[in-house]
Write an enzyme that holds these catalytic residues in place. Structure first.
Site, mmCIF file in Angstrom:
data_model
loop_
_atom_site.group_PDB
_atom_site.id
_atom_site.type_symbol
_atom_site.label_atom_id
_atom_site.label_comp_id
_atom_site.label_asym_id
_atom_site.label_seq_id
_atom_site.Cartn_x
_atom_site.Cartn_y
_atom_site.Cartn_z
ATOM 1 N N ARG A 127 -51.559 -4.653 -3.602
ATOM 2 C CA ARG A 127 -49.302 -5.514 -4.441
ATOM 3 C C ARG A 127 -48.800 -6.071 -5.565
ATOM 4 O O ARG A 127 -49.921 -5.299 -6.467
ATOM 5 C CB ARG A 127 -49.593 -7.385 -3.725
ATOM 6 C CG ARG A 127 -49.524 -7.938 -2.212
ATOM 7 C CD ARG A 127 -49.552 -9.052 -1.684
ATOM 8 N NE ARG A 127 -48.197 -9.124 -2.354
ATOM 9 C CZ ARG A 127 -48.793 -10.543 -3.108
ATOM 10 N NH1 ARG A 127 -49.395 -11.009 -3.743
ATOM 11 N NH2 ARG A 127 -47.219 -11.173 -3.060
ATOM 12 N N LYS A 192 -62.371 -10.763 -3.838
ATOM 13 C CA LYS A 192 -61.988 -10.062 -2.771
ATOM 14 C C LYS A 192 -62.798 -9.144 -1.758
ATOM 15 O O LYS A 192 -63.309 -8.132 -2.685
ATOM 16 C CB LYS A 192 -61.075 -9.730 -3.635
ATOM 17 C CG LYS A 192 -60.092 -8.429 -3.091
ATOM 18 C CD LYS A 192 -58.723 -9.417 -2.829
ATOM 19 C CE LYS A 192 -57.482 -8.120 -2.282
ATOM 20 N NZ LYS A 192 -56.683 -8.391 -3.419
ATOM 21 N N ARG A 328 -56.860 -22.823 -9.362
ATOM 22 C CA ARG A 328 -56.881 -23.267 -10.685
ATOM 23 C C ARG A 328 -57.804 -24.050 -11.437
ATOM 24 O O ARG A 328 -58.554 -25.457 -10.472
ATOM 25 C CB ARG A 328 -55.332 -24.533 -10.798
ATOM 26 C CG ARG A 328 -55.107 -24.797 -12.567
ATOM 27 C CD ARG A 328 -53.991 -26.182 -12.666
ATOM 28 N NE ARG A 328 -54.026 -26.299 -14.248
ATOM 29 C CZ ARG A 328 -53.634 -27.473 -14.423
ATOM 30 N NH1 ARG A 328 -53.415 -28.435 -13.791
ATOM 31 N NH2 ARG A 328 -53.335 -27.765 -16.127
#
Length: 341
Positions: A127, A192, A328
């Site tokens: 992406r 990931k 965050r």
């Protein structure tokens, strides 16, 4: 990148078992000279980024065996329903990108249910224009083409349905702690493992065609992953010896994606949202959303029925259909003040 010569590919396939093969035996099998074998083999492993061992008195072997993609095996592992949905199966040694190939095929009227896999991509894409690291014979690079009577706007949230399909397959194979991060990342213990890239084109009122691309790390060596800019993991680490073979896994993913794409066209996103919530990495988290040049911080408030991200911010509820989301991190604790301050 130029494709490897056919002789080089033949040699790689002969060495894929990980065993040692003598130069003389390879030369006899391919009707070549031993010098020709040496030259072709070294060029092939260099072009495909493989590591070759040369053992005096014994011959050559790859530093790790490869399970190369085999169309016959993949077709044999498909369910009867998956086989009925599959229109074409393309397996390539080296192409630019499986998504690029199928987007071009869609324009040339390839049917829904066309599937493309590659041993290696020279221009794999993630992406937001990122490069997808695609070493030869190690991971899965898979794209599926499907067609819909509606326009592209009617396919909102389909990336979430595709993510659920992939995560469910991996969970059924024994992978725990698998999670999805909106809109289309697959993570294992917050690293990931894979990602989806969806591309759609068509008329405003329909019809349209969609290509779903999947990159999944199966066996990724650290030197191959130097270009990855985030924590990553492969299925070899996550599942160990229980990791399935590439062909069996490819068939299971093709089965699931074809079923999901067909079902989405019939019932939309709603039936997939409960499953998405089960895998949702962002639940009860404070997150950052990169939206163009804006960086927005807020509390994650779930997914809308159309697949949009909901974020409670200082300025109210924000809905986003695109963007880059990250958890965050809590700010570091403030350093203690000294008595003199």
């Amino acid at each position: 990148m130029k494709p490897v010569e056919p002789t080089g590919l033949q040699l790689i396939r002969l060495l894929a078992d990980g065993d040692c093969h003598s130069g003389a035996a390879l030369a006899r099998g391919l009707r070549m000279t031993r010098a020709g074998v040496w030259k072709a083999l070294h060029k092939a492993v260099e072009d495909y980024g493989l590591a070759l061992e040369s053992i005096p008195g014994q011959g050559y072997r790859l530093n790790a065996p490869l399970e190369l993609l085999d169309p016959a095996l993949i077709l044999g592992y498909l369910s009867a329903a998956g086989a009925s949905r599959l229109a074409r199966l393309q397996v390539n040694d080296l192409i630019d990108s499986t998504n690029e190939r199928l987007m071009a095929a869609a324009i040339a009227r390839a049917p829904a249910g066309t599937v493309c896999l590659a041993e290696r991509q020279s221009a794999g894409r993630g992406r937001r224009g990122r490069v997808w690291v695609s070493p030869f014979g190690a991971n899965l690079y898979l794209s599926v083409l499907w067609r819909y009577p509606v326009g592209p706007a009617g396919l909102g949230g389909i990336s979430l349905a595709a993510g659920v399909a992939v995560a469910t397959v991996l969970q059924r194979l024994g992978l725990t702690d698998i999670a999805l991060k909106w809109p289309n990342d697959l993570l294992w213990r917050r690293r990931k493992l894979g990602g989806l890239l969806l591309e759609v084109a068509g008329e405003t009122q329909g019809p349209s065609h969609l290509v779903v691309g999947l990159g999944l790390n199966l066996r990724l060596d650290p030197d191959q992953a130097q270009g990855i800019d985030q924590p990553w993991v492969d299925l070899r680490e996550a599942l160990g010896q229980a990791a399935p073979g590439r062909n069996r896994l490819a068939a299971a993913l093709i089965d699931a994606l074809l079923e999901t794409l067909e079902r989405f066209g019939q019932v939309g996103l709603a039936p997939f949202l409960d499953e998405w919530t089960r895998f949702d990495l962002l639940r009860d988290q404070q997150v950052q959303l990169q939206l163009g040049e804006r960086l927005i911080v807020g509390d994650y408030a779930g997914i809308d029925p159309d697949g949009a991200l909901r974020l409670n911010t200082a300025d109210g509820l924000l809905r986003a259909h695109s963007g880059e989301v990250s958890l965050r991190l809590a700010p570091p604790p403030e350093a203690p003040r000294s008595a003199d301050e």
